[in-house]
Design an enzyme around this catalytic site. Structure first.
Site, PDB file in Angstrom:
ATOM      1  N   GLU A 168       0.801  -1.227   0.000  1.00 37.15           N
ATOM      2  CA  GLU A 168       0.000   0.000   0.000  1.00 37.15           C
ATOM      3  C   GLU A 168       0.839   1.285   0.000  1.00 37.15           C
ATOM      4  O   GLU A 168       0.860   2.023   0.991  1.00 37.15           O
ATOM      5  CB  GLU A 168      -0.933   0.011   1.210  1.00 37.15           C
ATOM      6  CG  GLU A 168      -1.882  -1.161   1.265  1.00 37.15           C
ATOM      7  CD  GLU A 168      -2.808  -1.119   2.490  1.00 37.15           C
ATOM      8  OE1 GLU A 168      -2.715  -0.172   3.281  1.00 37.15           O
ATOM      9  OE2 GLU A 168      -3.614  -2.038   2.637  1.00 37.15           O
ATOM     10  N   GLU A 356      -5.707  -8.615   1.018  1.00 36.35           N
ATOM     11  CA  GLU A 356      -6.254  -8.225   2.326  1.00 36.35           C
ATOM     12  C   GLU A 356      -7.732  -7.885   2.188  1.00 36.35           C
ATOM     13  O   GLU A 356      -8.119  -7.126   1.294  1.00 36.35           O
ATOM     14  CB  GLU A 356      -5.570  -6.971   2.906  1.00 36.35           C
ATOM     15  CG  GLU A 356      -4.193  -7.182   3.443  1.00 36.35           C
ATOM     16  CD  GLU A 356      -3.598  -5.927   4.093  1.00 36.35           C
ATOM     17  OE1 GLU A 356      -4.368  -5.030   4.522  1.00 36.35           O
ATOM     18  OE2 GLU A 356      -2.368  -5.850   4.147  1.00 36.35           O
TER      19      GLU A 356
HETATM   20  O1  IFM Z   1      -3.432  -3.259   9.428  1.00 41.00           O
HETATM   21  C1  IFM Z   1      -3.456  -2.723   8.147  1.00 41.00           C
HETATM   22  C2  IFM Z   1      -2.366  -3.308   7.291  1.00 41.00           C
HETATM   23  O2  IFM Z   1      -1.107  -3.122   7.840  1.00 41.00           O
HETATM   24  C3  IFM Z   1      -2.374  -2.659   5.919  1.00 41.00           C
HETATM   25  N1  IFM Z   1      -3.682  -2.720   5.335  1.00 41.00           N
HETATM   26  C4  IFM Z   1      -4.806  -2.290   6.137  1.00 41.00           C
HETATM   27  C5  IFM Z   1      -4.784  -3.001   7.472  1.00 41.00           C
HETATM   28  C6  IFM Z   1      -5.986  -2.554   8.332  1.00 41.00           C
HETATM   29  O3  IFM Z   1      -5.911  -1.195   8.569  1.00 41.00           O
END
Ligand code: IFM
Length: 447
Positions: A168, A356
């Site tokens: 990200e 994710e």
């Molecule tokens: O915890 C984070 C992760 O490190 C990166 N993506 C979003 C998740 C939730 O906020």
């Protein structure tokens, strides 16, 4: 909604994700160097309730138990990250054998349990020593990053074949180098612009380095994508939402696809010219083997005169009367469908993997020892259902990973938001599978 894992095909990657800084614990140091997050979380006011990640879930010690849970859930894929300052304490130069050994043990433990490691190379924990040289605002970081990747290839590529370069980049540059609410706490355009260009370069150069090490490796990188909508059907809100969309969804993806930066919506990006050197624009693109899609919610955007750059504000779900998670993020399962659909409109988009998706809720450990997180089960069921709909509509999606394996350190929010399928009692460091872990296990079971 009825879900059947068989509808996703035998070669669909079901997995679960985590990251180094959020779980490992920073002690015992065992030669690890500080990261920008160690420093940032020491400063009062940066992290809710003054939490730090010194202990986190102590995955550094308990990783075998946690991998046991992954196997128990019938999962065959685990995404975690390597901590750059654990393997190269100063970010550049001498490596730390104890750190190298830790990831050797972790990778071997995965493989011995029939679990494929999917490794992220940068999940936000830049070595502090490099931040002292300017961090992502200093172009040299691109070379230091490649040296670190080279070391990881030499040590682990014989056993790990799925790699993700960055986690990200919009989040770590915008929150850390523009708004100053994540490490290293820098603010303003003069930090944001160089950090954008250097992260975009590192993303593509990192991909090339991995591919040149061994062309059989599968190279990816991950992005946080959100479906973005205008609050009202009026031009000002539509303009604002287009700008937010460009920052959230296009800023790093389009240069990677050879389309350059989205200057059409974000004229401030013209300032990148001060950092772009001859030949750089070509260097920004790379044909990844897969794109990691990370989606949690949608954003509804209204015009605002008070916000720099985008003239936009996010309208919170509470104000719109929508259901939300403990992060105050709207629960909107269609978002993941819209995101996948939109990505599919790019001509040369690589295969997509959801790396994710998940939710934080106010989970409570009951006196009977159970955590009945029904809301998370609903969330996962509906989001996986949206992925299924996308696949049915002809969009190629190769996998789905839940965030996260265990509860963990949620950056500036500290430990309050619990994202895990496995509950962590932070006093005893014991692990308790939540009802959602049983649900995921049953969903993935062959029986
Ligand atoms: O915890 C984070 C992760 O490190 C990166 N993506 C979003 C998740 C939730 O906020």
């Amino acid at each position: 909604m009825q879900l059947d894992k068989n509808e996703f095909g035998d070669d669909f990657y079901w997995g679960i994700s985590s990251s180094a800084f959020q779980t490992e614990g920073t002690f015992p140091y065992d030669g690890r160097g500080d990261s920008i997050w160690d420093q940032f979380s020491q400063k009062k006011g940066n992290i809710k309730k003054g939490h730090t990640a010194e202990q986190a879930t102590l995955f550094y010690k308990y990783f075998r138990q946690d991998i046991g849970f992954i196997k128990w859930m019938n999962l065959r894929n685990f995404r975690f990250s390597i901590s750059w300052p654990r393997v190269i304490p100063n970010g550049t130069g001498k490596w730390n054998q104890q750190g190298i050994d830790f990831y050797d043990r972790l990778i071997d433990e995965c493989l011995e349990n029939g679990i494929s490691p999917w490794v992220t190379l940068y999940h936000w924990d830049l070595p502090h020593a490099l931040e002292e040289k300017g961090g992502w605002t200093n172009r040299d970081v691109v070379n230091y990053f490649q040296d670190y990747l080279e070391l990881c290839m030499q040590k682990y590529a014989d056993r790990v074949d799925r790699w993700m370069v960055l986690n990200e980049p919009t989040a770590f540059t915008a929150l850390g180098y523009f708004l100053g609410i994540h490490a290293p706490g820098k603010k303003g355009k003069s930090n944001f612009l160089p950090s954008i260009h250097h992260a975009a370069l590192a993303q593509a150069e990192g991909g090339r380095l991995i591919r040149s090490h061994d062309s059989n490796l599968k190279v990816g990188t991950t992005f946080s994508f959100s479906h973005v909508e205008a609050h009202r059907n009026r031009q000002k809100d539509v303009n604002a939402s287009n700008k937010v969309d460009a920052i959230l969804n296009r800023l790093y993806l389009e240069p990677l696809l050879g389309m350059g930066y989205p200057i059409d919506e974000l004229p401030f990006l013209e300032g990148l010219a001060s950092y772009v050197q001859n030949g750089d624009m070509q260097k920004l693109s790379f044909d990844m083997d897969f794109i990691g899609v990370q989606n949690y919610s949608r954003e509804v955007v209204a015009h605002s005169y008070f916000t720099p750059i985008v003239n936009a504000k996010l309208v919170p779900p509470k104000k719109r009367g929508k259901p939300r998670t403990a992060m105050n993020w709207e629960i909107y399962p269609e978002s993941i469908y819209h995101v996948l659909n939109r990505l599919n409109t790019y001509d040369n988009i690589p295969p997509l993997v959801i790396t994710e998706n998940g939710a934080a809720f106010e989970d409570k450990l009951q006196s009977n020892g159970r955590v009945e997180d029904e809301q998370r089960i609903d969330f996962l069921r509906e989001h996986i259902g949206s992925v299924k709909k996308a696949i049915k509509d002809g969009i190629k999606v190769d996998g789905y990973f839940v965030w996260s394996l265990t509860d963990n350190f949620e950056w500036a929010e500290g430990y309050r938001p619990r994202f895990g399928l496995i509950y962590v009692d932070y006093e005893k460091l014991s692990r308790i599978p939540k009802k959602s872990a049983f649900w995921y296990r049953d969903f993935l079971s062959d029986n």
